[in-house]
Design a protein around this motif. Structure first.
Motif, PDB file in Angstrom:
ATOM      1  N   LEU A  56       0.917  -1.259   0.034  1.00 20.24           N
ATOM      2  CA  LEU A  56       0.048   0.008   0.080  1.00 20.24           C
ATOM      3  C   LEU A  56       1.020   1.347  -0.092  1.00 20.24           C
ATOM      4  O   LEU A  56       1.888   1.255   0.585  1.00 20.24           O
ATOM      5  N   LYS A  57       0.543   2.157  -0.843  1.00 16.13           N
ATOM      6  CA  LYS A  57       1.216   3.641  -0.525  1.00 16.13           C
ATOM      7  C   LYS A  57       0.822   4.440   0.681  1.00 16.13           C
ATOM      8  O   LYS A  57       1.456   5.340   1.077  1.00 16.13           O
ATOM      9  N   THR A  58      -0.487   4.089   1.201  1.00 18.08           N
ATOM     10  CA  THR A  58      -0.769   4.781   2.531  1.00 18.08           C
ATOM     11  C   THR A  58      -1.797   3.715   3.079  1.00 18.08           C
ATOM     12  O   THR A  58      -2.291   2.830   2.550  1.00 18.08           O
ATOM     13  N   ALA A  59      -1.574   3.718   4.501  1.00 15.34           N
ATOM     14  CA  ALA A  59      -2.249   3.161   5.535  1.00 15.34           C
ATOM     15  C   ALA A  59      -3.487   3.756   5.905  1.00 15.34           C
ATOM     16  O   ALA A  59      -4.352   3.395   6.741  1.00 15.34           O
ATOM     17  N   THR A  60      -3.778   5.124   5.543  1.00  9.52           N
ATOM     18  CA  THR A  60      -4.997   5.926   5.762  1.00  9.52           C
ATOM     19  C   THR A  60      -6.144   5.845   4.933  1.00  9.52           C
ATOM     20  O   THR A  60      -5.798   6.123   3.675  1.00  9.52           O
ATOM     21  N   PHE A  61      -7.280   5.671   5.186  1.00  6.53           N
ATOM     22  CA  PHE A  61      -8.619   5.462   4.478  1.00  6.53           C
ATOM     23  C   PHE A  61      -9.793   6.003   4.976  1.00  6.53           C
ATOM     24  O   PHE A  61      -9.804   5.921   6.103  1.00  6.53           O
ATOM     25  N   ASP A  62     -10.681   6.479   4.438  1.00  7.84           N
ATOM     26  CA  ASP A  62     -11.961   6.941   4.811  1.00  7.84           C
ATOM     27  C   ASP A  62     -12.865   5.809   5.212  1.00  7.84           C
ATOM     28  O   ASP A  62     -13.330   5.788   6.430  1.00  7.84           O
ATOM     29  N   ALA A  63     -12.471   4.469   4.707  1.00 10.02           N
ATOM     30  CA  ALA A  63     -13.521   3.454   5.110  1.00 10.02           C
ATOM     31  C   ALA A  63     -12.703   2.146   4.711  1.00 10.02           C
ATOM     32  O   ALA A  63     -12.267   2.096   3.681  1.00 10.02           O
ATOM     33  N   LEU A  64     -13.204   1.250   5.300  1.00 12.57           N
ATOM     34  CA  LEU A  64     -12.700  -0.179   5.080  1.00 12.57           C
ATOM     35  C   LEU A  64     -13.743  -1.267   5.078  1.00 12.57           C
ATOM     36  O   LEU A  64     -14.491  -1.248   6.004  1.00 12.57           O
ATOM     37  N   TYR A  65     -14.017  -1.733   4.013  1.00 14.18           N
ATOM     38  CA  TYR A  65     -15.255  -3.201   3.829  1.00 14.18           C
ATOM     39  C   TYR A  65     -14.398  -4.306   3.598  1.00 14.18           C
ATOM     40  O   TYR A  65     -13.945  -4.607   2.576  1.00 14.18           O
ATOM     41  N   PHE A  66     -14.563  -5.033   4.613  1.00 14.46           N
ATOM     42  CA  PHE A  66     -13.982  -6.296   4.603  1.00 14.46           C
ATOM     43  C   PHE A  66     -14.867  -7.389   4.612  1.00 14.46           C
ATOM     44  O   PHE A  66     -15.800  -7.591   5.650  1.00 14.46           O
ATOM     45  N   TYR A  67     -14.881  -8.357   3.325  1.00 19.05           N
ATOM     46  CA  TYR A  67     -15.792  -9.206   3.441  1.00 19.05           C
ATOM     47  C   TYR A  67     -15.159 -10.629   3.476  1.00 19.05           C
ATOM     48  O   TYR A  67     -14.335 -10.720   2.605  1.00 19.05           O
ATOM     49  N   GLY A  68     -15.284 -11.486   4.363  1.00 16.65           N
ATOM     50  CA  GLY A  68     -14.347 -12.394   4.454  1.00 16.65           C
ATOM     51  C   GLY A  68     -15.030 -13.790   4.960  1.00 16.65           C
ATOM     52  O   GLY A  68     -16.175 -13.873   5.552  1.00 16.65           O
ATOM     53  N   ALA A  69     -14.550 -15.030   4.504  1.00 19.34           N
ATOM     54  CA  ALA A  69     -14.944 -16.450   4.954  1.00 19.34           C
ATOM     55  C   ALA A  69     -14.289 -16.420   6.445  1.00 19.34           C
ATOM     56  O   ALA A  69     -13.383 -15.819   7.046  1.00 19.34           O
ATOM     57  N   GLY A  70     -15.356 -16.972   7.240  1.00 22.41           N
ATOM     58  CA  GLY A  70     -15.175 -17.093   8.436  1.00 22.41           C
ATOM     59  C   GLY A  70     -15.543 -16.005   9.532  1.00 22.41           C
ATOM     60  O   GLY A  70     -15.341 -16.098  10.486  1.00 22.41           O
ATOM     61  N   CYS A  71     -16.105 -14.855   8.879  1.00 20.20           N
ATOM     62  CA  CYS A  71     -16.395 -13.802   9.518  1.00 20.20           C
ATOM     63  C   CYS A  71     -17.659 -13.816  10.141  1.00 20.20           C
ATOM     64  O   CYS A  71     -18.868 -13.052   9.562  1.00 20.20           O
ATOM     65  N   LEU A  72     -17.879 -14.753  11.046  1.00 23.88           N
ATOM     66  CA  LEU A  72     -19.042 -14.839  11.696  1.00 23.88           C
ATOM     67  C   LEU A  72     -19.401 -13.913  12.879  1.00 23.88           C
ATOM     68  O   LEU A  72     -18.503 -13.071  13.113  1.00 23.88           O
ATOM     69  N   PRO A  73     -20.746 -13.627  13.198  1.00 22.58           N
ATOM     70  CA  PRO A  73     -20.712 -12.436  14.173  1.00 22.58           C
ATOM     71  C   PRO A  73     -19.944 -12.360  15.366  1.00 22.58           C
ATOM     72  O   PRO A  73     -19.649 -11.440  15.813  1.00 22.58           O
ATOM     73  N   GLU A  74     -19.654 -13.510  16.057  1.00 20.75           N
ATOM     74  CA  GLU A  74     -18.809 -13.726  17.116  1.00 20.75           C
ATOM     75  C   GLU A  74     -17.349 -13.482  16.712  1.00 20.75           C
ATOM     76  O   GLU A  74     -16.352 -12.959  17.765  1.00 20.75           O
ATOM     77  N   LYS A  75     -16.898 -13.473  15.530  1.00 21.45           N
ATOM     78  CA  LYS A  75     -15.492 -13.366  15.124  1.00 21.45           C
ATOM     79  C   LYS A  75     -15.176 -11.884  14.748  1.00 21.45           C
ATOM     80  O   LYS A  75     -14.004 -11.214  14.447  1.00 21.45           O
ATOM     81  N   ALA A  82      -8.059  -6.364  14.709  1.00 19.78           N
ATOM     82  CA  ALA A  82      -6.661  -6.619  14.082  1.00 19.78           C
ATOM     83  C   ALA A  82      -6.610  -5.637  12.857  1.00 19.78           C
ATOM     84  O   ALA A  82      -5.583  -5.027  12.472  1.00 19.78           O
ATOM     85  N   LEU A  83      -7.518  -5.219  12.035  1.00 23.42           N
ATOM     86  CA  LEU A  83      -7.631  -4.303  10.927  1.00 23.42           C
ATOM     87  C   LEU A  83      -7.247  -2.962  11.348  1.00 23.42           C
ATOM     88  O   LEU A  83      -6.517  -2.258  10.920  1.00 23.42           O
ATOM     89  N   GLY A  84      -7.910  -2.683  12.593  1.00 25.85           N
ATOM     90  CA  GLY A  84      -7.883  -1.299  13.361  1.00 25.85           C
ATOM     91  C   GLY A  84      -6.226  -1.125  13.827  1.00 25.85           C
ATOM     92  O   GLY A  84      -5.720   0.158  13.559  1.00 25.85           O
ATOM     93  N   LYS A  85      -5.745  -2.299  14.161  1.00 25.91           N
ATOM     94  CA  LYS A  85      -4.117  -1.993  14.572  1.00 25.91           C
ATOM     95  C   LYS A  85      -3.280  -1.984  13.473  1.00 25.91           C
ATOM     96  O   LYS A  85      -2.134  -1.432  13.923  1.00 25.91           O
ATOM     97  N   CYS A  86      -3.467  -2.137  12.354  1.00 27.07           N
ATOM     98  CA  CYS A  86      -2.873  -1.948  11.166  1.00 27.07           C
ATOM     99  C   CYS A  86      -2.856  -0.924  10.229  1.00 27.07           C
ATOM    100  O   CYS A  86      -1.959  -0.493   9.723  1.00 27.07           O
ATOM    101  N   LEU A  87      -4.086  -0.432  10.166  1.00 27.94           N
ATOM    102  CA  LEU A  87      -4.518   0.765   9.136  1.00 27.94           C
ATOM    103  C   LEU A  87      -5.352   1.765   9.871  1.00 27.94           C
ATOM    104  O   LEU A  87      -5.830   1.618  11.011  1.00 27.94           O
ATOM    105  N   LYS A  88      -5.001   3.068   9.429  1.00 26.92           N
ATOM    106  CA  LYS A  88      -5.711   4.335   9.884  1.00 26.92           C
ATOM    107  C   LYS A  88      -6.908   4.399   9.143  1.00 26.92           C
ATOM    108  O   LYS A  88      -6.864   4.945   8.016  1.00 26.92           O
ATOM    109  N   ILE A  89      -8.082   4.054   9.681  1.00 23.44           N
ATOM    110  CA  ILE A  89      -9.407   3.947   9.150  1.00 23.44           C
ATOM    111  C   ILE A  89     -10.280   4.507   9.709  1.00 23.44           C
ATOM    112  O   ILE A  89     -10.628   4.271  11.139  1.00 23.44           O
ATOM    113  N   LYS A  90     -11.194   5.572   9.384  1.00 21.09           N
ATOM    114  CA  LYS A  90     -12.299   6.127   9.989  1.00 21.09           C
ATOM    115  C   LYS A  90     -13.251   5.411  10.424  1.00 21.09           C
ATOM    116  O   LYS A  90     -14.045   5.177  11.482  1.00 21.09           O
ATOM    117  N   ALA A  91     -13.797   4.417   9.488  1.00 16.05           N
ATOM    118  CA  ALA A  91     -14.876   3.407   9.514  1.00 16.05           C
ATOM    119  C   ALA A  91     -14.329   1.961   9.299  1.00 16.05           C
ATOM    120  O   ALA A  91     -13.836   1.973   8.078  1.00 16.05           O
TER     121      ALA A  91
END
Length: 280
Positions: A56-75, A82-91
């Motif tokens: 990535l050229k930058t780690a700062t974004f207005d929003a991140l939409y992550f769609y993933g296998a295994g993303c059950l409500p409890e996960k 994990a995403l918030g610790k690696c990227l600077k994202i508003k939402a």
């Protein structure tokens, strides 16, 4: 107003990342699959830090939409953290890969949407959210029609000498495997689903062999009868996404005809549709 977003479509084998600015794709990045059902927060963070951030050229974004296998409500909280610790994202918005497939394929329109990749899944989508979902149950109990299950069926027939003469030797030689290697990879090493799915292209390469084609056709019919038939398939088109659906399109079309399905769109990945959906 300038808007920079990051969209991720993650299966068990690979993650497709897209940087989009004002509704247009700027950059695509591929990393290994991220699945919070099988991976710890530390493992997810390590993958992000070693594979995604350097690309990535930058780690700062207005929003991140992550769609993933295994993303059950409890996960979702763990994945969001994990995403918030690696990227600077508003939402940060984390959802299942099934919702990503639905939004990517059907947009704002209702329909039945199916994933056929390393794993398989299905749902009825009302144009915004998933209304009904038959649990896929994973490659041991379910995941009919997936790459992992196709690989499992292939290996079972290979090792039990159920395919024409010569195919067993051809298979073992092509992949550099012994029967003992296969048992080790399936029962003792991590991610046996990925390993089994990696063997499934042998089916495509030998699809002209009737016994091989029958494995694929029967697996697709099992997926449709055990999953899709639980939705209102007579009044809705059935859309498919994923590498297995895409590369076995002809056999999938036959399975739909044989089971009375109204075939809709078949796509390999949902990213183009997701960019459009999140740019409305």
């Amino acid at each position: 107003m300038n808007s920079m977003i990051l969209i991720a479509d993650s299966g068990s084998t690979k993650t497709d990342w897209c940087v989009a600015e004002n509704g247009k794709q700027v950059r695509r990045i591929a990393t290994k699959g991220i699945n919070p059902f099988f991976q710890s927060e530390e493992e997810v963070i390590k993958e992000l830090q070693t594979a995604l951030l350097p690309a990535l050229k930058t780690a700062t974004f207005d929003a991140l939409y992550f769609y993933g296998a295994g993303c059950l409500p409890e996960k979702i909280p763990m994945m969001t953290g994990a995403l918030g610790k690696c990227l600077k994202i508003k939402a940060i918005d984390v959802n299942s890969d099934m919702l990503g497939a639905a939004r990517g394929l059907s947009g704002c329109h209702p329909g039945i949407v199916c994933i056929m990749g390393t794993g398989s899944n299905s749902c009825y989508y009302d144009g915004s959210q998933i209304v009904s979902n038959v649990s896929p149950l994973g490659f041991i109990l379910g995941d009919e029609g997936s790459g992992a299950v196709l690989g499992k069926l292939l290996v079972g027939d290979i090792l039990k000498n159920q395919l024409p003469a010569g195919l067993k030797e051809k298979f073992l030689q092509q992949f550099g495997l012994t029967p003992g290697d296969i048992i080790e990879r399936v029962y003792r090493q991590p991610f046996p689903n990925r390993f089994l799915a990696s063997l499934s292209p042998f089916l495509s390469q030998n699809i002209a062999v009737p016994e091989v084609r029958r494995i694929v056709l029967d697996a697709f019919k099992a997926f449709l009868t055990r999953n899709v038939m639980q939705y209102d398939y007579k009044n809705n088109k059935v859309h498919f996404i994923g590498s297995v659906a895409f590369y076995y399109k002809e056999v999938l079309e036959e399975a739909c005809r044989d089971t009375g399905m109204q075939l809709g769109t078949i796509m390999q990945v949902p990213m183009e549709g997701l960019i459009k959906y999140h740019s409305i």
